[in-house]
Scaffold this motif. Structure first.
Motif, PDB file in Angstrom:
ATOM      1  N   TRP A  17       0.831  -1.202   0.000  1.00  0.00           N
ATOM      2  CA  TRP A  17       0.000   0.000   0.000  1.00  0.00           C
ATOM      3  C   TRP A  17       0.868   1.256   0.000  1.00  0.00           C
ATOM      4  O   TRP A  17       0.553   2.236  -0.683  1.00  0.00           O
ATOM      5  CB  TRP A  17      -0.919  -0.023   1.206  1.00  0.00           C
ATOM      6  CG  TRP A  17      -2.103   0.878   1.083  1.00  0.00           C
ATOM      7  CD1 TRP A  17      -2.288   2.081   1.685  1.00  0.00           C
ATOM      8  CD2 TRP A  17      -3.265   0.647   0.288  1.00  0.00           C
ATOM      9  NE1 TRP A  17      -3.504   2.611   1.330  1.00  0.00           N
ATOM     10  CE2 TRP A  17      -4.125   1.763   0.466  1.00  0.00           C
ATOM     11  CE3 TRP A  17      -3.672  -0.378  -0.559  1.00  0.00           C
ATOM     12  CZ2 TRP A  17      -5.359   1.863  -0.173  1.00  0.00           C
ATOM     13  CZ3 TRP A  17      -4.901  -0.276  -1.192  1.00  0.00           C
ATOM     14  CH2 TRP A  17      -5.724   0.824  -0.999  1.00  0.00           C
TER      15      TRP A  17
ATOM     16  N   ARG B  71       2.282   1.583  -3.492  1.00  0.00           N
ATOM     17  CA  ARG B  71       1.268   2.071  -4.429  1.00  0.00           C
ATOM     18  C   ARG B  71       1.118   3.581  -4.319  1.00  0.00           C
ATOM     19  O   ARG B  71       0.981   4.280  -5.334  1.00  0.00           O
ATOM     20  CB  ARG B  71      -0.057   1.376  -4.142  1.00  0.00           C
ATOM     21  CG  ARG B  71      -1.217   1.866  -4.983  1.00  0.00           C
ATOM     22  CD  ARG B  71      -2.503   1.145  -4.590  1.00  0.00           C
ATOM     23  NE  ARG B  71      -3.644   1.662  -5.332  1.00  0.00           N
ATOM     24  CZ  ARG B  71      -4.378   2.692  -4.958  1.00  0.00           C
ATOM     25  NH1 ARG B  71      -4.066   3.342  -3.832  1.00  0.00           N
ATOM     26  NH2 ARG B  71      -5.406   3.102  -5.681  1.00  0.00           N
TER      27      ARG B  71
ATOM     28  N   ARG C 103       2.094   6.085  -7.399  1.00  0.00           N
ATOM     29  CA  ARG C 103       1.044   6.944  -7.959  1.00  0.00           C
ATOM     30  C   ARG C 103       1.499   8.398  -7.983  1.00  0.00           C
ATOM     31  O   ARG C 103       1.267   9.107  -8.967  1.00  0.00           O
ATOM     32  CB  ARG C 103      -0.223   6.802  -7.119  1.00  0.00           C
ATOM     33  CG  ARG C 103      -1.411   7.552  -7.676  1.00  0.00           C
ATOM     34  CD  ARG C 103      -2.633   7.291  -6.842  1.00  0.00           C
ATOM     35  NE  ARG C 103      -3.799   7.963  -7.388  1.00  0.00           N
ATOM     36  CZ  ARG C 103      -5.012   7.922  -6.851  1.00  0.00           C
ATOM     37  NH1 ARG C 103      -5.213   7.209  -5.753  1.00  0.00           N
ATOM     38  NH2 ARG C 103      -6.016   8.572  -7.397  1.00  0.00           N
TER      39      ARG C 103
ATOM     40  N   LEU D 296       6.073  -0.769  -9.537  1.00  0.00           N
ATOM     41  CA  LEU D 296       4.814  -0.135  -9.929  1.00  0.00           C
ATOM     42  C   LEU D 296       5.057   1.114 -10.769  1.00  0.00           C
ATOM     43  O   LEU D 296       4.301   1.387 -11.716  1.00  0.00           O
ATOM     44  CB  LEU D 296       4.008   0.224  -8.680  1.00  0.00           C
ATOM     45  CG  LEU D 296       3.421  -0.956  -7.899  1.00  0.00           C
ATOM     46  CD1 LEU D 296       2.745  -0.469  -6.628  1.00  0.00           C
ATOM     47  CD2 LEU D 296       2.432  -1.729  -8.761  1.00  0.00           C
TER      48      LEU D 296
ATOM     49  N   GLN E 108       3.581   1.442 -14.546  1.00  0.00           N
ATOM     50  CA  GLN E 108       2.669   2.525 -14.895  1.00  0.00           C
ATOM     51  C   GLN E 108       3.235   3.400 -16.005  1.00  0.00           C
ATOM     52  O   GLN E 108       2.497   3.837 -16.897  1.00  0.00           O
ATOM     53  CB  GLN E 108       2.352   3.359 -13.650  1.00  0.00           C
ATOM     54  CG  GLN E 108       1.525   2.613 -12.614  1.00  0.00           C
ATOM     55  CD  GLN E 108       1.227   3.452 -11.398  1.00  0.00           C
ATOM     56  OE1 GLN E 108       1.505   4.650 -11.367  1.00  0.00           O
ATOM     57  NE2 GLN E 108       0.670   2.822 -10.373  1.00  0.00           N
TER      58      GLN E 108
END
Length: 507
Positions: free
Chosen positions: A342, A345, A349, A438, A442
């Motif tokens: 988490w 992430r 982001r 990640l 992305q």
């Protein structure tokens, strides 16, 4: 009469300013008194309701009011001491129900925010209406009520410990006002710090301040908050699962401790106030260090050692049985892994969205980082977030435990430094590589969709161009037709005048 009335002293600007300053100081002082009085009054009403509802109350009204003052001081972190039969030394009760602490902190936060709204512009000045002076008046009013409550509750079978109350009540009030000032004034609140603190901060190298503060601190704080929330949610889930698995024992403890409905309501209310503490204990259990129930015992996923008898509180009925760990208890390792994912992430982001070319997700802390973050910055922010998550877990673990007596029960709950170290290690091991993976995924996904978006934009542009040409041609045709009609209306000859003349009938 008018001459008599007009001969009175005139209000000078300085007099009006002095009156306004005195009124502001008085309002701030009264705000502190009100915040403390509301918190103390709310607990008094709750205790009196439970006292009235009890079918056989074994305490007097004065002892009920004494208990309300004890609970109010306990909510600030102060310790309580109780007389123990056949012992000359009172036993401490130092476990603070964290949900109970929300009440005084929230009231003091609101009072400090209102006081800052009525202050002059923030700055280093210390005038009578400067924020620092008004906050000092607010603190003085709050501590005045706290001193009166301490004087009333410092004697009895269950009394407040004066030393801990004198330490924790002002500390809680100052910490709450400091956080409120930072939330309201932002970086301008640094001007309210003492001059010595500001000089010490100014001596820190600029590169170190830039690495530990500013945009990196804001991004890391946001990601650390996400990881810490995941840890606490997992700890609460483990607590509920433990209570469900040992439901028979929990029910037996409740019926044994509280035989009537009024007592059961009191016990359940106490369990509700301790539920955030239990969630932190569950998070410490999932991280690995676990917690202790006295006498050097350890309750963790690898096993539970023997511990002395503990109070028959239903919330403690979900504690695992004494013995080695099982694959079911080892499976709680998924909790810190999920918290690290988490956190990763959140970092990924921000690394991809905050600096996108189309300006998506604009935030104040990302304006100085145009474009996607490089991998070094992404890894650095993830590691910084893991460190902050460990600090937060250590603070919460230290607040969730305490002592419930002397000797065997002197240590009760999770260890702050062990829990913080485990939280930082777990979230760093899973958060840093997870954030990089990640981020890569992305960015690759964004590059894959970019050509399709560009082709679609080109097609839309060509269609728009063709449509414009058709529209222009249609407009030109309509214009020519309108011109012909206008010429006909004006009686001017048309372009094919000979044909029209031949076709016209002769007079």
């Amino acid at each position: 009469m008018s001459e008599y009335l007009g001969s009175g002293p005139a209000w000078s600007p300085s007099g009006r300013t002095a009156t306004r300053r005195s009124s502001a100081l008085g309002a701030a002082f009264l705000g502190g008194v009100t915040a403390a009085g509301l918190g103390l009054g709310a607990l008094t009403v709750a205790v009196l309701l439970l006292w009235v509802a009890a079918p056989y109350p074994d305490t007097s009204l004065s002892r009920a009011l004494h208990l309300a003052a004890d609970l109010w001081l306990l909510a600030h972190g102060g310790d309580l001491v109780r007389d123990v039969p056949h012992s000359a030394v009172p036993a401490p009760a130092a476990v603070t129900p964290l949900l109970l602490a929300v009440l005084p902190v929230w009231l003091l936060h609101r009072a400090a925010r209102h006081t800052l709204a009525t202050a002059d512009d923030p700055g280093p000045a210390t005038g009578p209406t400067a924020p620092r002076t008004l906050l000092g008046a607010l603190l003085a009013g709050y501590l005045l009520v706290a001193g009166a409550a301490l004087g009333y509750a410092s004697a009895g079978r269950l009394a407040a410990d004066p030393l801990s109350a004198l330490l924790y009540v002002p500390g809680t009030a100052v910490a709450t006002m400091a956080v409120t000032t930072w939330r309201v004034l932002g970086h301008g609140g640094a001007a309210l710090l003492p001059a010595g603190v500001r000089r010490a901060v100014a001596k820190v190298p600029r590169r170190l301040r830039g690495a530990l503060g500013g945009n990196r601190l804001a991004a890391a704080r946001r990601a650390a908050g996400a990881g810490l929330v995941a840890l606490l949610a997992g700890g609460a889930l483990l607590t509920l699962v433990g209570l469900a698995v040992h439901g028979g024992r929990v029910r037996h403890d409740l019926l044994t401790l509280a035989p009537d409905w009024a007592s059961r309501a009191t016990v359940l209310l106490l369990c509700l106030l301790l539920l955030p503490n239990a969630a932190i204990w569950g998070a410490a259990y999932g991280l690995g260090p676990g917690f202790t129930l006295g006498a050097g015992s350890t309750i963790g996923p690898l096993g539970a050692s023997a511990h002395p008898p503990v109070p028959r509180l239903p919330l403690l009925g979900g504690v695992p049985e004494v013995g080695p760990g099982t694959p079911l208890t080892w499976a709680v390792a998924v909790l810190p892994v999920a918290a690290g994912i988490w956190l990763a992430r959140s970092v990924a982001r921000m690394a991809t969205d905050s600096g996108s070319a189309d300006g998506a997700w604009p935030t104040s802390w990302s304006k100085s980082w145009p474009g996607p973050w490089p991998w070094r910055r992404t890894a650095g922010v993830a590691a910084y977030a893991a460190l902050l998550c460990g600090v937060g877990a250590a603070v919460l673990a230290g607040l969730a435990g305490g002592a419930l007596g002397h000797g065997a029960l002197a240590a009760f709950g999770p260890s702050g430094w062990r829990t913080g170290l485990a939280a930082a290690a777990w979230t760093a091991l899973t958060g840093v590589p997870g954030a990089l993976v990640l981020r890569f995924w992305q960015l690759r996904r964004a590059r894959g969709t970019a050509p399709a978006d560009a082709a679609e934009a080109t097609t839309d542009g060509a269609a728009t161009t063709d449509g414009t040409a058709v529209t222009a041609a249609s407009t030109a045709t309509e214009g020519e037709t309108a011109a012909d009609g206008q010429e006909a209306a004006d009686g001017k000859p048309a372009a094919d005048g000979k044909t029209a003349a031949a076709a016209a009938p002769k007079g």
